[in-house]
Scaffold this motif. Sequence first.
Motif, PDB file in Angstrom:
ATOM      1  N   UNK A  57     -11.173  -2.346  17.878  1.00 53.67           N
ATOM      2  CA  UNK A  57     -10.682  -1.292  16.995  1.00 53.67           C
ATOM      3  C   UNK A  57     -10.719  -1.749  15.541  1.00 53.67           C
ATOM      4  N   UNK A  58     -10.669  -0.771  14.642  1.00 54.21           N
ATOM      5  CA  UNK A  58     -10.434  -1.020  13.219  1.00 54.21           C
ATOM      6  C   UNK A  58      -9.037  -0.501  12.909  1.00 54.21           C
ATOM      7  N   UNK A  59      -8.473  -0.909  11.761  1.00 53.29           N
ATOM      8  CA  UNK A  59      -7.083  -0.558  11.484  1.00 53.29           C
ATOM      9  C   UNK A  59      -6.867  -0.255  10.010  1.00 53.29           C
ATOM     10  N   UNK A  60      -5.848   0.559   9.756  1.00 50.94           N
ATOM     11  CA  UNK A  60      -5.373   0.861   8.406  1.00 50.94           C
ATOM     12  C   UNK A  60      -3.860   0.747   8.434  1.00 50.94           C
ATOM     13  N   UNK A  61      -3.279   0.126   7.407  1.00 55.13           N
ATOM     14  CA  UNK A  61      -1.839  -0.085   7.369  1.00 55.13           C
ATOM     15  C   UNK A  61      -1.273   0.511   6.093  1.00 55.13           C
ATOM     16  N   UNK A  62      -0.224   1.333   6.238  1.00 60.31           N
ATOM     17  CA  UNK A  62       0.477   1.901   5.091  1.00 60.31           C
ATOM     18  C   UNK A  62       1.924   1.401   5.095  1.00 60.31           C
ATOM     19  N   UNK A  63       2.467   1.210   3.891  1.00 64.99           N
ATOM     20  CA  UNK A  63       3.877   0.824   3.790  1.00 64.99           C
ATOM     21  C   UNK A  63       4.050  -0.664   3.564  1.00 64.99           C
ATOM     22  N   UNK A  64       5.153  -1.208   4.054  1.00 62.77           N
ATOM     23  CA  UNK A  64       5.534  -2.590   3.812  1.00 62.77           C
ATOM     24  C   UNK A  64       4.535  -3.550   4.435  1.00 62.77           C
ATOM     25  N   UNK A  65       3.953  -4.435   3.601  1.00 64.46           N
ATOM     26  CA  UNK A  65       2.965  -5.389   4.095  1.00 64.46           C
ATOM     27  C   UNK A  65       3.349  -6.836   3.808  1.00 64.46           C
ATOM     28  N   UNK A  66       4.455  -7.072   3.096  1.00 60.15           N
ATOM     29  CA  UNK A  66       4.865  -8.441   2.788  1.00 60.15           C
ATOM     30  C   UNK A  66       5.266  -9.154   4.076  1.00 60.15           C
ATOM     31  N   UNK A  67       4.663 -10.314   4.324  1.00 64.12           N
ATOM     32  CA  UNK A  67       4.853 -10.998   5.601  1.00 64.12           C
ATOM     33  C   UNK A  67       5.987 -12.017   5.580  1.00 64.12           C
ATOM     34  N   UNK A  68       6.455 -12.418   4.396  1.00 64.63           N
ATOM     35  CA  UNK A  68       7.386 -13.528   4.308  1.00 64.63           C
ATOM     36  C   UNK A  68       8.847 -13.100   4.197  1.00 64.63           C
ATOM     37  N   UNK A  69       9.089 -11.891   3.724  1.00 67.30           N
ATOM     38  CA  UNK A  69      10.468 -11.501   3.419  1.00 67.30           C
ATOM     39  C   UNK A  69      11.254 -11.146   4.678  1.00 67.30           C
ATOM     40  N   UNK A  70      12.570 -11.419   4.669  1.00 64.90           N
ATOM     41  CA  UNK A  70      13.433 -10.965   5.769  1.00 64.90           C
ATOM     42  C   UNK A  70      13.641  -9.468   5.673  1.00 64.90           C
ATOM     43  N   UNK A  71      14.219  -8.886   6.708  1.00 63.80           N
ATOM     44  CA  UNK A  71      14.372  -7.434   6.735  1.00 63.80           C
ATOM     45  C   UNK A  71      15.269  -6.932   5.613  1.00 63.80           C
ATOM     46  N   UNK A  75      11.658  -2.598   1.935  1.00 64.03           N
ATOM     47  CA  UNK A  75      12.054  -1.191   2.056  1.00 64.03           C
ATOM     48  C   UNK A  75      12.338  -0.832   3.505  1.00 64.03           C
ATOM     49  N   UNK A  76      13.325   0.023   3.700  1.00 63.26           N
ATOM     50  CA  UNK A  76      13.778   0.322   5.049  1.00 63.26           C
ATOM     51  C   UNK A  76      13.008   1.451   5.738  1.00 63.26           C
ATOM     52  N   UNK A  77      11.924   1.927   5.097  1.00 61.21           N
ATOM     53  CA  UNK A  77      11.121   2.959   5.760  1.00 61.21           C
ATOM     54  C   UNK A  77      10.014   2.368   6.616  1.00 61.21           C
ATOM     55  N   UNK A  78       9.906   1.025   6.656  1.00 58.06           N
ATOM     56  CA  UNK A  78       8.959   0.379   7.553  1.00 58.06           C
ATOM     57  C   UNK A  78       7.513   0.592   7.149  1.00 58.06           C
ATOM     58  N   UNK A  79       6.618   0.612   8.130  1.00 64.00           N
ATOM     59  CA  UNK A  79       5.189   0.767   7.873  1.00 64.00           C
ATOM     60  C   UNK A  79       4.545   1.552   9.011  1.00 64.00           C
ATOM     61  N   UNK A  80       3.346   2.032   8.754  1.00 65.21           N
ATOM     62  CA  UNK A  80       2.597   2.804   9.741  1.00 65.21           C
ATOM     63  C   UNK A  80       1.228   2.161   9.916  1.00 65.21           C
ATOM     64  N   UNK A  81       0.877   1.904  11.159  1.00 64.28           N
ATOM     65  CA  UNK A  81      -0.395   1.266  11.494  1.00 64.28           C
ATOM     66  C   UNK A  81      -1.247   2.243  12.296  1.00 64.28           C
ATOM     67  N   UNK A  82      -2.449   2.520  11.810  1.00 63.41           N
ATOM     68  CA  UNK A  82      -3.375   3.417  12.504  1.00 63.41           C
ATOM     69  C   UNK A  82      -4.548   2.610  13.049  1.00 63.41           C
ATOM     70  N   UNK A  83      -4.798   2.748  14.330  1.00 63.97           N
ATOM     71  CA  UNK A  83      -5.937   2.105  14.981  1.00 63.97           C
ATOM     72  C   UNK A  83      -6.996   3.158  15.293  1.00 63.97           C
ATOM     73  N   UNK A  84      -8.250   2.798  15.070  1.00 62.88           N
ATOM     74  CA  UNK A  84      -9.371   3.644  15.465  1.00 62.88           C
ATOM     75  C   UNK A  84     -10.188   2.876  16.488  1.00 62.88           C
ATOM     76  N   UNK A  85     -10.216   3.359  17.703  1.00 59.56           N
ATOM     77  CA  UNK A  85     -10.874   2.639  18.786  1.00 59.56           C
ATOM     78  C   UNK A  85     -12.391   2.624  18.607  1.00 59.56           C
TER      79      UNK A  85
END
Length: 225
Positions: A57-71, A75-85
């Motif tokens: 699959x390929x992917x697109x990610x919207x929203x929070x992408x910082x990998x190091x920060x604690x929760x 931002x508390x709205x999280x992120x959305x990940x779209x996969x295209x098979x």
Amino acid sequence: MASLSSRISGDGFHFTVSTTIHIPDTLDLTHRTLHVVHDLDPHIYADQYELAQRPGYSSVLWGTTDLEKPVSAVPQNGSVLLLTADTSHVLSGTPVNLTLEVPLHARYGRPVAGADEKDTFYHIHLRRPIGFVAGEIGSAAEMPAALRPYASFHGWPSPPLSLIPDTAPNDPMEVIIPVGVLQHLAWVDVGTAVVMIAMFFYLLHAALRTARRLSVKVKVSTKTE
């Protein structure tokens, strides 16, 4: 009719969500694209570089992408990940099962005010992945309600869109992670300060010792000349 099922494997901060899509007749995919969307809680993140190495699959990610920060620091709205098979290898007119495996990671959670062992764990409830097909031939259909929150994202598939039924839509998907205890924070701060001070004096000692050694070498070299 196509259907999908999802499950979690792995424990702690690193786990995988696998979604298997059963397609009885791949002719249904002609001139269409197959997608799975993950709506991720702020406690969960996907590593874009890791996703890029995943086959299937390929992917697109919207929203929070910082990998190091604690929760607590994102931002508390999280992120959305779209996969295209990737359906290029699928034989037309045959049934097929496509499995899309997504590696996910949990962030460090907020410390809790509790001394009991059971209070040192946090339960993260994941939303179940949503599967859908884009580009259905025929008249435009109304946007499915489950997909409306994402329709405004840049790069979101164009309608018409049709949902793939989940075989177990009410089954919980849960991850359990350890968290700190508020009562321990004072000791953590003291321990961190002690370690930092000790490292400072160690580096100071090493720097002075090196400076003296270099000074001796310079004097010896001068006398030799």
